[in-house]
Write a protein that holds these residues in place. Sequence first.
Motif, mmCIF file in Angstrom:
data_model
loop_
_atom_site.group_PDB
_atom_site.id
_atom_site.type_symbol
_atom_site.label_atom_id
_atom_site.label_comp_id
_atom_site.label_asym_id
_atom_site.label_seq_id
_atom_site.Cartn_x
_atom_site.Cartn_y
_atom_site.Cartn_z
ATOM 1 N N GLY A 101 8.583 15.547 16.971
ATOM 2 C CA GLY A 101 7.813 16.723 17.318
ATOM 3 C C GLY A 101 7.881 17.829 16.288
ATOM 4 O O GLY A 101 7.040 18.725 16.280
ATOM 5 N N ASN A 102 8.880 17.783 15.417
ATOM 6 C CA ASN A 102 9.032 18.771 14.357
ATOM 7 C C ASN A 102 8.275 18.311 13.115
ATOM 8 O O ASN A 102 8.409 17.159 12.689
ATOM 9 C CB ASN A 102 10.523 18.951 14.034
ATOM 10 N N LEU A 103 7.484 19.193 12.526
ATOM 11 C CA LEU A 103 6.630 18.811 11.405
ATOM 12 C C LEU A 103 7.421 18.265 10.227
ATOM 13 O O LEU A 103 7.054 17.232 9.647
ATOM 14 C CB LEU A 103 5.772 20.009 10.965
ATOM 15 N N GLU A 104 8.514 18.933 9.841
ATOM 16 C CA GLU A 104 9.289 18.480 8.689
ATOM 17 C C GLU A 104 9.940 17.123 8.958
ATOM 18 O O GLU A 104 9.970 16.250 8.077
ATOM 19 C CB GLU A 104 10.340 19.524 8.315
ATOM 20 N N GLU A 105 10.470 16.936 10.157
ATOM 21 C CA GLU A 105 11.057 15.636 10.503
ATOM 22 C C GLU A 105 9.991 14.551 10.479
ATOM 23 O O GLU A 105 10.241 13.424 10.030
ATOM 24 C CB GLU A 105 11.701 15.699 11.886
ATOM 25 N N TRP A 106 8.803 14.887 10.987
ATOM 26 C CA TRP A 106 7.736 13.894 11.015
ATOM 27 C C TRP A 106 7.287 13.529 9.602
ATOM 28 O O TRP A 106 7.073 12.349 9.294
ATOM 29 C CB TRP A 106 6.560 14.400 11.841
ATOM 30 N N ILE A 107 7.148 14.506 8.724
ATOM 31 C CA ILE A 107 6.731 14.210 7.353
ATOM 32 C C ILE A 107 7.761 13.310 6.667
ATOM 33 O O ILE A 107 7.394 12.344 5.966
ATOM 34 C CB ILE A 107 6.522 15.512 6.550
ATOM 35 N N ALA A 108 9.039 13.590 6.885
ATOM 36 C CA ALA A 108 10.089 12.755 6.297
ATOM 37 C C ALA A 108 9.989 11.323 6.823
ATOM 38 O O ALA A 108 10.159 10.356 6.067
ATOM 39 C CB ALA A 108 11.462 13.345 6.600
ATOM 40 N N GLU A 109 9.697 11.182 8.104
ATOM 41 C CA GLU A 109 9.560 9.849 8.700
ATOM 42 C C GLU A 109 8.323 9.135 8.151
ATOM 43 O O GLU A 109 8.370 7.939 7.844
ATOM 44 C CB GLU A 109 9.474 9.974 10.223
ATOM 45 N N ALA A 110 7.212 9.860 8.028
ATOM 46 C CA ALA A 110 5.996 9.264 7.486
ATOM 47 C C ALA A 110 6.207 8.812 6.038
ATOM 48 O O ALA A 110 5.731 7.740 5.632
ATOM 49 C CB ALA A 110 4.840 10.261 7.567
ATOM 50 N N GLU A 111 6.931 9.608 5.253
ATOM 51 C CA GLU A 111 7.221 9.233 3.866
ATOM 52 C C GLU A 111 8.130 8.013 3.816
ATOM 53 O O GLU A 111 7.972 7.151 2.942
ATOM 54 C CB GLU A 111 7.849 10.412 3.136
ATOM 55 N N ARG A 112 9.073 7.934 4.740
ATOM 56 C CA ARG A 112 9.978 6.782 4.778
ATOM 57 C C ARG A 112 9.212 5.490 5.018
ATOM 58 O O ARG A 112 9.481 4.454 4.381
ATOM 59 C CB ARG A 112 11.020 6.976 5.887
ATOM 60 N N VAL A 113 8.252 5.533 5.906
ATOM 61 C CA VAL A 113 7.543 4.319 6.321
ATOM 62 C C VAL A 113 6.337 4.021 5.440
ATOM 63 O O VAL A 113 6.103 2.876 5.048
ATOM 64 C CB VAL A 113 7.114 4.437 7.800
ATOM 65 N N PHE A 114 5.556 5.054 5.090
ATOM 66 C CA PHE A 114 4.298 4.838 4.381
ATOM 67 C C PHE A 114 4.375 5.137 2.882
ATOM 68 O O PHE A 114 3.399 4.928 2.163
ATOM 69 C CB PHE A 114 3.191 5.710 5.000
ATOM 70 N N GLY A 115 5.530 5.634 2.424
ATOM 71 C CA GLY A 115 5.648 6.029 1.030
ATOM 72 C C GLY A 115 5.384 7.514 0.870
ATOM 73 O O GLY A 115 4.718 8.145 1.692
ATOM 74 N N SER A 116 5.877 8.092 -0.183
ATOM 75 C CA SER A 116 5.833 9.543 -0.352
ATOM 76 C C SER A 116 4.484 10.058 -0.860
ATOM 77 O O SER A 116 4.229 11.255 -0.816
ATOM 78 C CB SER A 116 6.938 9.995 -1.322
ATOM 79 N N HIS A 117 3.625 9.163 -1.327
ATOM 80 C CA HIS A 117 2.371 9.612 -1.943
ATOM 81 C C HIS A 117 1.500 10.399 -0.966
ATOM 82 O O HIS A 117 0.935 9.851 -0.019
ATOM 83 C CB HIS A 117 1.591 8.429 -2.497
#
Length: 484
Positions: A101-117
Amino acid sequence: MKYDVVLIGSGFGSLTAAALLAKRGLQVCVLEQAKYPGGCATSYKRKGYWFETGATTLVGLDEGMPLRYLLDTTGIRVPLRQLEVPMQVHLPNGQVLTRYGNLEEWIAEAERVFGSHNQRPFWKHCYRISQQVWHTSLQQRSFPFSAPKDLLRAALRVRPGQLKLLPAAFRTMEEVLRKYGLLHNQLFVDFVNEQLLITAQNYLEEVNELFGATALCYTLYRNYYVPGGLINLVRPVEAYLTAAGSTIRYGQQAQRVERLPDGYRTTTNKGSFESRYLISGIPLNNTLKLFQDEKLQQRLEPYLMPSEQLNGAFTMGLVLKGEEPPKVLHHQVHIPEGLPVTGGKSIFISFSDPADVQRAPAGEMVASISTHVPNPGHLVLHDKAVLEEAILEALARQGLLMRENIRSLQSATPGAWIFWTHRAYGAVGGYPQYKHIKPWQMKDARLDHHGAYVCGDTVYPGQGIVGVCLSGIIAAEKLVQDHL
């Protein structure tokens, strides 16, 4: 007795409008064909267990959002438990993605799974759009415009930030992904498509940026579980109406609406009800059949969607005993090979809170499962067992349940939705978003420009409890502005 307002259907859009009008002192009567209020945002009881009818989670309570506005305006109180983690997604490659639910946590999770690009700029952009959309939605309650006075009221409420949203109505989410160089990331594209399907009822090449960004970011707002089921979201509204001298009449299937010199007569299977004003909270396809007025039918015809453009659902309800309590209650499971018969590429499952003994006794849980059925008026499911087996196998493979812990199972096709809800074609989730239909081209709240109005998930703004709540707010406000 002649009422001030009769509302057809007790979906959450109708209930919202009814509560706001009752607060103004109007005598309101809600006609509901079922025995529970809430439409697709409620629960039903079977063999002592409470299952969700459609929606399973609640958003819209953050500051400046429609549900928060309704509760603050009326003083209605709803039992709520905020979810620490709104949802998890089980991807085709076996990874489990946590929608924090936290934007920063979600972005970190999205980068972990989908790559940082470009994940960070993409999600920050979408979140900014979603915030502006929600902020604007309550400021511009005359939208969509259908009378000159709407334009005047909109002009008085316009803010510079609102105008900046306009280009996003012309861009699709496919174009947004292309802008950020994310269309080549197939895992991410599949994720976005299946997320959009459960929030906007369509895919990225059709959903515009305004609705798409807002739909993708719903987990970044506070998500809530309602103890006892969503029936306890609508029961407090029912109690509010009763306390205000209004009523909900159950078992009343609307059959015909006639316009009178001084109002409307609504005929049901059990009688007739006269009112000065009318609000239809049922789908446009159903609303059209109630009126014999040819001019009104011609006016509504362009807004209707056929079965080919709609989605239904295959749903299952499980009772589980001895199952390990899940840490996250809501899950989406991707099925890359597609489900049999329907071809659906994802399943959504929601568990009851293990501590919620209102829905199931201690040591037991209920689970609500759904998957989309395209073109529900034409796709006939002759053998439910094949689809049930495929869904249970997929869920067991992901470790979301153990089949030996299933105490009972029930399932329903779009045909059952027609039987239960009478919604045309058994369609659920509202009208999907299409790129050729801009927000201002969606049906607005005025039905006949006399005293009849409409709300619900087939008019602006569309899907979800928070969306239909906004539609009810707009319908009530336009009625008041026009006549009171």
